[in-house]
Design an enzyme around this catalytic site. Structure first.
Site, short mmCIF file in Angstrom:
data_model
loop_
_atom_site.label_atom_id
_atom_site.label_comp_id
_atom_site.label_asym_id
_atom_site.label_seq_id
_atom_site.Cartn_x
_atom_site.Cartn_y
_atom_site.Cartn_z
N SER A 146 3.76 2.03 49.48
CA SER A 146 3.40 2.39 48.17
C SER A 146 3.16 4.11 47.99
CB SER A 146 1.89 1.94 48.06
OG SER A 146 0.93 2.37 49.13
N ASN A 148 -9.35 -0.23 53.82
CA ASN A 148 -10.00 -0.87 52.71
C ASN A 148 -10.94 -0.21 51.97
OD1 ASN A 148 -8.04 -2.69 53.38
ND2 ASN A 148 -9.36 -4.34 54.03
N THR A 173 -8.66 -0.11 1.50
CA THR A 173 -8.69 -1.15 2.34
C THR A 173 -7.57 -2.14 2.03
OG1 THR A 173 -9.92 -2.51 0.40
CG2 THR A 173 -11.29 -1.16 1.70
N HIS A 174 -7.14 -2.96 3.00
CA HIS A 174 -5.82 -3.53 2.74
C HIS A 174 -4.68 -2.69 2.48
CE1 HIS A 174 -8.59 -7.25 2.48
NE2 HIS A 174 -9.32 -6.30 1.84
N SER A 225 16.82 14.83 12.83
CA SER A 225 17.72 13.59 13.04
C SER A 225 19.26 14.12 13.69
CB SER A 225 17.74 12.53 11.70
OG SER A 225 19.08 12.15 11.84
N LYS A 267 16.31 15.24 7.57
CA LYS A 267 15.12 14.42 8.27
C LYS A 267 14.10 15.33 8.82
CE LYS A 267 14.18 10.69 8.18
NZ LYS A 267 14.82 9.63 8.90
N GLU A 296 4.53 8.96 16.07
CA GLU A 296 5.14 7.38 16.40
C GLU A 296 5.01 7.31 17.88
OE1 GLU A 296 8.78 7.00 14.09
OE2 GLU A 296 8.51 9.20 14.08
N LYS A 343 -2.75 0.83 41.35
CA LYS A 343 -2.61 2.43 41.29
C LYS A 343 -1.67 2.65 40.10
CE LYS A 343 -3.95 2.77 45.93
NZ LYS A 343 -3.90 1.17 45.77
N1 ARG Z 1 -1.96 1.05 50.42
C1 ARG Z 1 -3.04 0.01 50.42
C2 ARG Z 1 -3.74 0.06 49.10
O1 ARG Z 1 -3.58 0.78 48.32
C3 ARG Z 1 -4.42 0.63 51.22
C4 ARG Z 1 -5.10 -0.38 51.91
C5 ARG Z 1 -4.31 -1.19 52.93
N2 ARG Z 1 -5.27 -2.16 53.53
C6 ARG Z 1 -4.43 -2.98 54.15
N3 ARG Z 1 -5.39 -3.88 54.76
N4 ARG Z 1 -3.44 -3.51 54.40
O2 ARG Z 1 -4.19 -1.01 48.75
#
Ligand code: ARG
Length: 459
Positions: free
Chosen positions: A24, A111, A156-157, A278, A284, A291, A326
């Site tokens: 990640s 964690n 309204t509407h 445009s 335009k 938008e 995330k």
């Molecule tokens: N990259 C993980 C996350 O964003 C971090 C926590 C990972 N924990 C684990 N037990 N693999 O959730």
């Protein structure tokens, strides 16, 4: 390849495909500063409780500061084999600071670490968003002040209903953004909880001083249940939910800007700097900013769907699914901030076409309710007055006229209570002036609302 921090029980290396799939780092590297801040506090707490020595803590803190500098100087290699930002920082620290660095993770798990990082991120971003919302509110109030007595049809509407002040219309958005800011302020309380010390899920065997870490990091309280601490993402769901409501408000404003700037309405002109052309049609001038904000609302609402669906049915406690929290969160923050910023810049760049708005109020029987009110003032019950006014409207329609274009004799066919004073009563200015109940569009009422808003800012 960098050494894995969890490879003790493994005899074979991780498949490259798995490394790539589970990594990640491309997303969560954004959290580096928060991660380092959390680790520095954790190391200081470990020393304070004599779990590591002060010398070791010093080495760790200096090492972390160097890692931060390397990341900021782009002198840092990111690699899928180290999964996420937590592993990258810890591994870089080990390279710099050796054995002391290997003590940093004592009494901690990724964690509770990731829960801490996201909370720190959300707290910081929520504060910035509240500020942007307040800037936007100020701009709305200033614009309302500038055009305080401009009248426009209220709808309204999407049908012309009654005349209102343009300033009153803008102040409706002021109220929406004020509620948005209030919502973010309220959810800050729930983000502002320090989870470190929960470790993987059960707490830890080390005598951690969670209060000390809390103070170092500036949180208001510590979490009360270690399992909930690592499993909870309510604060992220809540944040995106508030962001979605705010985007819905922006999308409604956008829709109005699109309509108002069209030739059909021609109520406002957006300055050239905030419109685009445009590639084929030379005439335009398009309201692309509005938008796009309208379009970006879909992303944020989509992000809300993603995160609440992500959390649905997850058993206690941390599950790797949660790594997917995330992208929707970061995308929401970036999108909302960009939309708030562009509106704050664009609103002062609109020109209000006062006479077009005024003449729109003169067509479409926007004074029919007031004709009924006029009759009520002369003693007729409202329901009957409503019906008389309706009949007058039907008559005028047949003649191709507006109510104020009828004669007293025309009116008298429907009620002999109507006199020549009806024309003054039905004038746009009088219709606005009469609406002085709290929250109404009367000139004085709106002026007071604007003054109150200005006072609120000064506090
Ligand atoms: N990259 C993980 C996350 O964003 C971090 C926590 C990972 N924990 C684990 N037990 N693999 O959730």
């Amino acid at each position: 390849m960098a050494e894995k921090l969890w490879d003790g029980r493994f005899s074979a290396g991780t498949d490259k495909l798995v490394e790539k799939f589970t990594s990640s780092i491309d997303v969560d590297k954004k959290l580096y500063a928060h991660d380092i801040k959390g680790s520095i506090a954790h190391a200081k707490m470990l020393a304070h409780e004599s779990i590591i020595t002060y010398d070791e803590a010093d080495i760790i803190v200096k090492g972390l500061e160097n890692v931060k500098k390397d990341i900021e100087d782009k002198n840092f290699v990111f690699s899928d084999s180290l999964e996420d930002i937590h592993m990258h920082i810890e591994s870089a620290l080990a390279e710099k600071s050796g054995d002391a660095a290997r003590k940093l993770h004592t009494g901690r798990s990724r964690n509770d670490q990731v829960a801490l990082d996201i909370r720190l991120y959300i707290i910081a971003e929520t504060k910035k968003i509240i500020q942007s919302l307040e800037t936007l509110q100020k701009i709305l109030v200033n614009t309302a002040k500038k055009y305080i007595d401009v009248v426009m049809p209220g709808y309204t509407h999407l049908q012309r209903a009654q005349p209102v002040l343009f300033s009153h219309h803008l102040m409706a958005y002021y109220e929406m953004f004020k509620r948005d800011a209030d919502r973010f302020k309220d959810s800050l309380k729930r983000s502002d909880v320090m989870p470190l010390g929960a470790a993987a899920l059960a707490g830890t065997t080390y005598p951690l001083n969670r209060e000390y870490t809390r103070k170092l990091l500036g949180f208001s309280k510590i979490s009360d249940n270690s399992m909930d601490s690592v499993a909870d993402r309510d604060f992220a769901m809540e944040f995106i939910s508030h962001a979605s409501i705010c985007m819905i408000h922006l999308s409604r404003l956008s829709e109005e800007f699109v309509l108002w700037s069209s030739s059909e309405f021609a109520f406002i002109t957006i300055s050239d700097a905030f419109t685009t052309g445009s590639s084929i049609m030379p005439q335009k001038k398009n309201p692309d900013v509005s938008e796009l904000v309208r379009g970006k609302t879909a992303r944020v609402v989509g992000n809300l769907m993603a995160i609440i669906t992500l959390m649905k049915s997850l058993p206690m406690t941390y599950n790797r699914d949660m790594q997917e929290d995330k992208e929707p969160l970061f995308d929401t923050v970036d999108t909302l901030k960009a939309c708030l910023e562009i509106y704050a810049a664009m609103i002062p760049n609109i020109e209000v076409n006062r006479s077009v708005m005024y003449s729109a109020c003169e067509h479409g029987f926007l004074n029919a309710t007031d004709l009924a009110d006029y009759l009520v003032g002369k003693g007729m019950p409202f329901r009957q007055a409503h019906s008389v006014s309706g009949k007058a409207v039907a008559y005028a329609l047949g003649k191709g006229k507006e109510l104020h274009e009828l004669s007293v004799d025309d009116f008298r066919q429907f009620s002999d209570l109507i006199d020549a004073d009806v024309f003054d009563y039905l004038s746009i200015e009088k219709m606005i002036s009469r609406r002085i109940t709290h929250g109404g569009t009367g000139y004085e009422t709106v002026k007071k609302a604007v003054e109150k808003a200005e006072k609120d800012f000064k506090q």
